[in-house]
Structures are given as structure tokens and as C-alpha cells.
Design an enzyme around this catalytic site. Structure first.
Site, PDB file in Angstrom:
ATOM      1  N   LYS A   1      -6.312   2.978  -3.480  1.00  0.00           N
ATOM      2  CA  LYS A   1      -7.294   2.661  -2.760  1.00  0.00           C
ATOM      3  C   LYS A   1      -7.401   4.030  -1.529  1.00  0.00           C
ATOM      4  O   LYS A   1      -6.770   5.788  -2.568  1.00  0.00           O
ATOM      5  CB  LYS A   1      -6.533   2.902  -1.365  1.00  0.00           C
ATOM      6  CG  LYS A   1      -6.630   2.229   0.160  1.00  0.00           C
ATOM      7  CD  LYS A   1      -5.163   1.663   0.987  1.00  0.00           C
ATOM      8  CE  LYS A   1      -5.349   2.007   2.181  1.00  0.00           C
ATOM      9  NZ  LYS A   1      -4.658   0.913   2.808  1.00  0.00           N
TER      10      LYS A   1
ATOM     11  N   LYS B   1     -10.066  -0.280  -3.029  1.00  0.00           N
ATOM     12  CA  LYS B   1     -10.139  -0.310  -1.182  1.00  0.00           C
ATOM     13  C   LYS B   1     -10.513   0.761  -0.647  1.00  0.00           C
ATOM     14  O   LYS B   1     -10.095   1.941  -0.978  1.00  0.00           O
ATOM     15  CB  LYS B   1      -8.312  -0.510  -1.418  1.00  0.00           C
ATOM     16  CG  LYS B   1      -8.295  -0.559   0.873  1.00  0.00           C
ATOM     17  CD  LYS B   1      -7.157  -1.382   0.908  1.00  0.00           C
ATOM     18  CE  LYS B   1      -7.250  -1.405   1.866  1.00  0.00           C
ATOM     19  NZ  LYS B   1      -5.664  -1.528   2.425  1.00  0.00           N
TER      20      LYS B   1
ATOM     21  N   ASP C   1       0.943  -1.196  -0.160  1.00  0.00           N
ATOM     22  CA  ASP C   1      -0.141  -0.214  -0.384  1.00  0.00           C
ATOM     23  C   ASP C   1       0.562   1.115   0.081  1.00  0.00           C
ATOM     24  O   ASP C   1       1.483   1.542   1.053  1.00  0.00           O
ATOM     25  CB  ASP C   1      -0.682  -0.277   1.600  1.00  0.00           C
ATOM     26  CG  ASP C   1      -1.671  -0.911   1.348  1.00  0.00           C
ATOM     27  OD1 ASP C   1      -1.885  -2.285   0.688  1.00  0.00           O
ATOM     28  OD2 ASP C   1      -2.729  -1.110   1.434  1.00  0.00           O
TER      29      ASP C   1
END
Lengths: 489, 298
Positions: free
Chosen positions: B195, B231, B132
Site C-alpha cells: 500500500k 492499494k 494495514d
């Protein structure tokens, strides 16, 4: 540490979530509400009102004849709510707030009955159709004149007048509130005739007026068919009629009835066009189109039933629109997840089917396949699609001439230039919005003298925030919506 | 450098998200939804106070969210700082739960590219299969799209086989049009997932932001056939899509990531047709089977 949990392919969809019918207390039969009490019709005519989703009978409804309308007119207390000599504005306001509170208390019941009687999805009857008048501000979905506008009207020295009000079947309760609220605020008495297919919520409103101890005869509700409406429009002793009609085929349409003996306001609809330009936010334009044409099953007088797309984005918009349409949930009006409920009546359904068949004969495309696939009784309306090149002035076919576009034109676009190039003129224009302001706009539009213009006052020229400007414009518009009542003086 | 933003209408986005949030999810749909949401969670701890013991505890919960309810699936992954990847890797070994690691100077991203790449390589070497990363907001907000894209591409390369999730930190973006622009930028630069947010700054993943990202992903899939994951980071959405935290009046968003008891849907994916979804699921266990947000699909 426990063993690996196997990942199974999970399927997911909404389970049925029907609203309970327990809240709806529907009597087996209803009389006319005249002079503060429920009375049987003189000639004893009655007919059932049905749930359009199932065609199950909900209740027997009295059908008023000319005699009953006469009785309502004679029985009304002339001037009783009158400003100055009769009931002062403050007292009238108390009745209004009392009624508004009772409506809020019975909101769920009213929503369920509205969905049962009219076929609207409970999501909309719950969130849109329960009137909150007079609202503090002209909120997007609650409609109606604002408190300040009512206060203005109440103090404007309006003469107590007697009103006939005929409302359609697409927003029965909301329209009743829109008509009765200003009438009462201005000190008038009213005889309201709901549509024959959707009388129940008006009758519940009659019960609420009784409970609020509104003086007898100030609000009368005469249910019935076109006979009662025609009698009301032609009656002597009425000062003004507000007529909102969706059904143009009926006999006795006031516009055809010759010159009525009193003031008359007609509220009509049109084939309004959505116009999408290439610099629009396309995904949201699609949302606007969907709301414009599928809100309330398309039973909206200013429904965006036509679509004009700039050629450069036409394919993309249509693809997005198609994909979005497939995701509309068509079904039981009482299910909280239903987007499109039942068509209001068998008569309307037959008419839609005839139009769809005609469209197919004339070579309309696949949109109609989807319609056919939809369940018989919950047919959805469709958009007619036109493509247009940028800047094309279209003088030849004249699609963009006023009158051809309908009175309500939502634009999905961020600028103004192309609009000017096209020479677009319409009664109401909206940029980037369709339904939310549109429904509210209905009320305001009624009082407008100059289409498409808001009167400018000195105060509007001061620089203000967008919110303030919107509020000010809403307040002015709400006042203009009340003008027809005030001008009776 | 000038950028052109695709217009997005805030009012309509939020209306649409609110309508979806008002859907009624009951009975079997609720049960299935909770299971689906659980299987999409990255169970996360990103605290200075993280210890190997705390991470092991988290991993146990990730594999078996509730011992008394065996039907509840494992979450998709655990997410930790790079220094704890090894501990997590060992703890979830052989369970099917993936190990994700934040990287690139999370959460602010205010460090040099060399350090970002080293951190990424270290996490991957320690066994992280998902990275991430945060975008350089200093670059994005000053209009330097090229630098943002370059960094994403470089980190993608450093990831090797590991999945790259690009955190946009939408909380710092002024409009939905920027959310859309940054999403497209990340996708074009090679992101496997996009995300919403780090979770370190409110309001985090709002329904509107997630909707705009899903729409971007759908449009990309229509154009290229490639499906990018979405996400929703670190803001607990309850099972009806509403915001549990907003309702509870709490400012901070889910410090512990997803508590298994709360069962939020942490990983929202671009919705897919069921057949595609099954195929996708076989190929990559972590790919979602089906998005929870209707209204969007490639």
C-alpha cells in the site's frame, strides 16, 4: 442496513471516445496561396487529398506547376520584411505573435484536421503537433526556436532572403511552423510546399496568415506533388532551400538534381538504434523504445527502429516490450484513446507491407505475426532486435560504427563507461530519452556543424543546476538551428 | 549495510502515468469503471474523533454506498482503528464487506515491535480480516532493510489468516527507486498487499508511485506466479486517474477515506488476465478482478 449487494465480476475497457469533427471546417477545394490570396493553378491541375484511415476524400487540392512557382517567386516582396530598411524586427515580432495567437485559438480545429488528413492519433496532434512559436523555452514537445533565439536572430543583421521550403508528411503543421517561424523572424520571405498527402493544415495556416494581415507574398504556400517541389528547388531567384524529405524514390530529389543554383539545407533521417545496457531502468527503457518506434506510427525520421540489447537483460526487455506492445491501442485516429493511428498513405502502407513480407521471407520472428494481425490499414512498424554481449567491441561486423547507427542514438543507461568502451559515435546521442528530446532535436540538429558536440563557452563552465544547464544548452542549440537563416547575410 | 537499488527513471514514469491519466473514459466505460472502483474501496475513518456511532454510519455507507442507486456495489472493506474493529465487525456482519484495521502504531510506526504485535493480535481477535501495517520508516530510511523485513514477517505471523497490507508511506521516500526497493522488500517479507501511504502525509498515492508498485508486482508475478495486491492509499484519484485533490488545490488527502459520493478507485490491484481474475475473485472476494491501470499485468 440493506441487504448484501452481490459482487459481480465487472468487466472494464475504454469506450470509444472520438473527437468531434465539427471543429474542422474543410472547404471542398483549395487553391494555391500566392501573394496573399488564394489563386487557381495555371494549368488547372487538381487532386483530392484523402483521410488515410478511411480513404474518404476530404478536399480537392490545387497542384502547382513550374509556372505557379515562378509566379510566387516573382510576386514576393523582396526585402519587404527586411531588417533595418524594411519592417523592423519589432514589427516582425508582432506578426509572429499574432499568428501564434491565431494558431492557439484554432488549436482544436488544426488538431482535428491534422488527424483527418494525416492519420495521426488525435492524442498526438492535440498534444504535440500544435506549434506554439516562438516558445518561451524550448519545451520538449512544442519544438522550434525559442523567443530569445529569435530575438538574437532578428538583431543579427540577417539579409532579407527568399526561401523555398519543402516539408514532409509526418509532421505537416509542426514542420511548417518550424520552417516559417525562423524565416519570418529573420525577415525572409518563404515559399512553402507541403507534402501532397498532407496539405490541409498548411492551407489553414495560409488562412491564418491572411487573418493576421501578414504583408502579401511574405508567406506563399504552393501545394502539389514532386513537380512543384522540383520546380522550387531548381528555380532561379531563390536564395535558399530547406528540404525535408521522407520519400527517397521520387524523381527530382534535390540531392540528385545536380548542383542547385543556391544554398540548400537537407534534413534527412536514418535507421537509429536504441541501445539498452543492463544497468538501465528497464521498464522505462521499454517506454522509451515504444515511444521511439510507435510515436506517430513510426513516421519519424529519427525513429528508434533498431534495438541493441545487452545480452544479460535481452530476454527481460523483450518480454516487457512484448507485453507493452500488446497494450498499444491501434485504431481510429480521431479516438482520444488511440495510440497508433493510420499509416499516412496507401503508398506508404504498401511499402511497409512489402517490407514486412520481405522480413518474413528472411525469417523475421513473431513480431511480424502481431503486425499481420493488426488491422490492414493501420499497420505498425517494427523494431529490428540485436543482442550484444557486454563490452563486445564489435569491430568485426561494425554495427556500432558511425553511419551504421543512424544519426540519432538513444541510450538507456546511467553511466558513460560502456559507451566509451564501445567507441560509440553518432550525430546525436540521448541517454534515457527518446522521442521527447528527439523531435526537438530535429530542429537543432539542422544547424549543427560538428555532430555530437555543443560549443562550449565560458559561461557553461560555471557550476549550475541541471535545469539551468539544460536551458542554456537548449538556447545555444536553438540559435544554431537559426544559423542557416542568419548566414544568408 | 549497503543496498542496491534497481534504477527507475522518474521522468518516464511520470510521463507514462500522465499519458494514462489523459485517457478518455466515457459512457459505459465510465459507468463500469465507477462500479469497479467502488467495489475496490476500503472506506476508511482514522480520526481521534471516531466514535462507535460514526463507525456504524460508515459501515452502513460501505454496504450500500447509495440507496438510490442499487447497482452500485458494496465497497470492499471498512478500515478503522483496532479499538473500533468490534463495532465495525458487528455492523457489517454477513454483508460481505470486510473489516480492516490499521495497526503497528499507525501512522508513524514509532513504537516497539512487541506493542506492534500485540496491537495486531488484538485487532485480529476482535474480528479484523485485513491488517494495514506501516513499515518502520526509521529503520528503512537509516538503511536497515533487515529490520524492516523482520518486522513485516513478525506481523504477518501475528496476523494468522488475516490479510496483511504493508504501508510503505512513499511520501517519505526520496525516489521511485526506493518505492520499488521497498515494494520488493515488503513482498519478499510476506506482504499480501503493498500500500502506498497512510494518507496522513501529502502527497500520498501519486499515479507514478502506483505505477512503479504495479510494475514491481508484475515482475514478481512473472518470476514466482504469486500475485500481490496493490492499494493506493488515501488520496482520492478521480475516475480518470487524475488527482481530484490536486485539482481542487487541497493539501490534505481525503480525510474521510473515500466518501461514497466521490467514488474513487481506492484499491488498485495488479491487473490480471480476465480468466485469472475470475478465478481469483471466487477464491478471495476482496481480490480485485481487474486493475484499472492498463499497462501492467502479471
Amino acid at each position: 442496513m440493506s441487504a448484501t449487494v452481490e459482487r459481480t465480476a465487472l468487466r472494464w475497457d475504454y469506450a470509444p471516445a472520438p473527437e468531434s469533427r465539427d471543429a474542422a471546417r474543410i472547404a471542398p477545394s483549395y487553391d494555391l496561396f500566392i501573394g496573399g490570396e488564394f489563386v487557381a493553378p495555371r494549368d488547372g491541375r487538381r487532386a483530392p487529398t484523402v483521410n488515410p484511415a478511411t480513404e474518404e476524400k476530404l478536399a480537392e487540392i490545387a497542384f502547382a506547376g513550374p509556372g505557379d512557382v515562378e509566379r510566387a517567386i516573382e510576386g514576393r516582396p523582396r526585402g519587404r520584411l527586411r531588417s533595418g530598411r524594411g519592417l523592423p524586427a519589432l514589427e516582425r515580432g508582432k506578426y509572429l505573435f499574432r499568428i501564434a495567437r491565431l494558431i492557439q485559438e484554432r488549436a482544436r480545429e488544426l488538431a482535428v484536421v491534422e488527424s483527418l488528413d494525416g492519420g495521426k492519433p488525435i492524442r498526438e496532434s492535440r498534444d504535440v503537433d500544435i506549434p506554439a512559436w516562438p516558445p518561451r523555452t524550448s519545451s520538449p514537445t512544442r519544438g522550434g526556436p525559442t523567443r530569445s533565439a529569435m530575438r538574437w536572430a532578428a538583431g543579427s543583421g540577417a539579409r532579407a532572403a527568399s526561401l523555398g521550403q519543402i516539408i514532409p508528411w509526418n509532421f505537416p503543421l509542426l514542420m511548417a511552423a518550424w520552417k516559417l517561424g525562423p524565416a519570418l523572424a529573420c525577415g525572409n520571405t518563404a515559399i512553402l510546399k507541403p507534402a501532397e498527402t498532407t496539405p490541409l493544415t498548411s492551407l489553414l495556416l495560409a488562412e491564418i496568415c491572411q487573418e493576421a494581415e501578414l504583408p502579401e507574398g511574405v508567406v506563399n504556400i504552393v501545394t502539389g506533388d514532386g513537380t512543384a517541389g522540383a520546380a522550387l528547388v531548381r528555380a532561379e531567384g531563390i536564395d535558399k532551400d530547406r528540404v525535408h524529405r521522407l520519400d527517397r524514390r521520387r524523381q527530382g530529389h534535390p540531392a540528385r538534381a545536380g548542383r542547385p543554383p543556391h544554398l540548400l539545407t537537407l534534413e534527412l533521417g536514418g535507421k537509429s538504434a536504441n541501445i539498452v545496457f543492463e544497468d538501465a531502468a528497464l521498464d522505462q527503457a521499454v517506454e522509451g523504445i515504444i515511444e521511439g518506434i510507435f510515436f506517430n506510427q513510426g513516421h519519424v525520421c529519427c525513429a528508434g527502429s533498431r534495438l541493441l540489447l545487452q545480452e544479460s537483460v535481452a530476454d527481460e526487455v523483450l518480454r516487457k516490450l512484448w507485453e507493452r506492445m500488446e497494450r498499444l491501442r491501434v485504431g481510429d485516429p480521431l479516438d482520444k484513446n488511440t495510440d497508433v493511428g493510420a499509416i499516412n498513405s496507401r503508398e506508404q502502407l504498401d511499402r511497409i507491407e512489402a517490407l514486412v513480407a520481405e522480413g518474413e521471407r528472411e525469417g523475421a520472428d513473431a513480431a511480424l505475426d502481431l503486425l499481420r494481425a493488426a488491422r490492414r490499414r493501420v499497420l505498425v512498424p517494427s523494431d529490428a532486435v540485436h543482442r550484444r554481449r557486454a563490452g563486445e567491441p564489435d569491430r568485426g561486423r561494425g554495427d556500432l560504427r558511425p553511419g551504421r547507427l543512424g544519426h540519432h542514438v538513444p541510450l538507456a543507461r546511467r553511466g558513460d563507461r560502456a559507451r566509451q568502451q564501445l567507441g560509440l559515435r553518432a550525430g546525436r546521442r540521448r541517454v534515457d530519452r527518446q522521442r521527447l528530446q528527439g523531435v526537438r532535436g530535429r530542429f537543432r540538429a539542422a544547424g549543427r556543424r560538428r555532430v555530437g558536440r555543443t560549443p562550449t563557452t565560458a559561461s557553461t563552465r560555471r557550476p549550475r543546476s541541471a535545469a539551468t544547464r539544460r536551458a542554456a544548452s537548449a538556447a545555444r542549440a536553438a540559435q544554431s538551428g537559426l544559423l542557416p537563416y542568419v548566414e544568408l547575410a | 549495510m549497503s543496498r542496491t537499488l534497481v534504477p527507475v527513471s522518474r521522468v518516464r514514469v511520470e510521463e507514462r502515468a500522465a499519458t494514462l491519466g489523459k485517457r478518455s473514459i466515457k459512457n459505459e466505460a465510465k459507468r463500469q469503471g465507477i462500479l469497479l472502483a467502488t467495489s475496490m474501496i476500503d472506506l476508511t475513518t482514522l480520526e481521534g474523533a471516531d466514535t462507535p456511532g460514526k463507525v456504524r454510519h460508515l459501515c452502513a455507507k460501505a454496504v450500500c454506498p447509495d440507496a438510490s442507486r442499487p447497482e452500485i456495489p458494496s465497497v470492499a472493506a471498512v478500515c478503522v482503528y483496532p479499538s473500533l474493529v468490534g463495532v465495525a465487525r458487528e455492523a457489517v456482519h454477513g454483508t460481505g464487506v470486510a473489516v480492516a484495521s490499521v495497526s503497528t502504531g499507525f501512522p508513524s510506526g514509532q513504537t516497539s515491535l512487541g506493542i506492534k504485535l500485540d496491537e495486531t493480535r488484538e485487532a485480529v481477535a476482535a474480528g479484523a480480516t485485513e491488517i494495514d501495517m506501516v513499515i518502520s520508516r526509521d529503520a528503512y530510511l537509516s538503511g536497515d532493510d533487515a529490520r524492516v523485513a523482520h518486522e513485516i514477517a513478525a506481523v504477518k505471523e501475528a496476523c494468522g489468516d488475516a490479510h496483511l497490507k504493508v504501508i510503505l508511506e512513499t511520501s517519505e521516500m526520496p525516489t521511485y527507486a526506493h518505492v520499488r526497493h521497498a515494494s520488493q522488500l515488503a513482498i519478499d517479507a510476506g506482504a499480501d498487499w503493498i500500500k502506498t501511504s497512510t494518507g496522513k502525509k501529502p502527497p500520498g498515492a501519486t499515479p507514478g508511485v502506483v505505477l512503479v508498485m504495479l510494475e514491481t508486482v508484475r515482475d514478481h508475478a512473472w518470476k514466482t506466479g504469486q500475485i500481490i495486491g496493490v492499494k493506493a492509499g488515501r488520496r482520492r484519484l478521480d475516475h480518470q486517474g487524475g488527482d481530484a485533490h490536486a485539482r481542487a488545490g487541497q493539501g490534505d488527502a481525503g480525510r474521510r477515506g473515500a466518501d461514497a459520493g466521490a467514488l474513487p478507485h481506492r484499491r488498485l490491484l495488479a491487473a490480471q488476465r480476465p480468466a485469472d481474475a475470475v478465478r481469483q475473485a471466487r477464491r478471495r472476494p476482496l481480490r480485485a478482478r481487474r486493475g484499472l491501470l492498463e499497462g501492467v499485468r502479471p
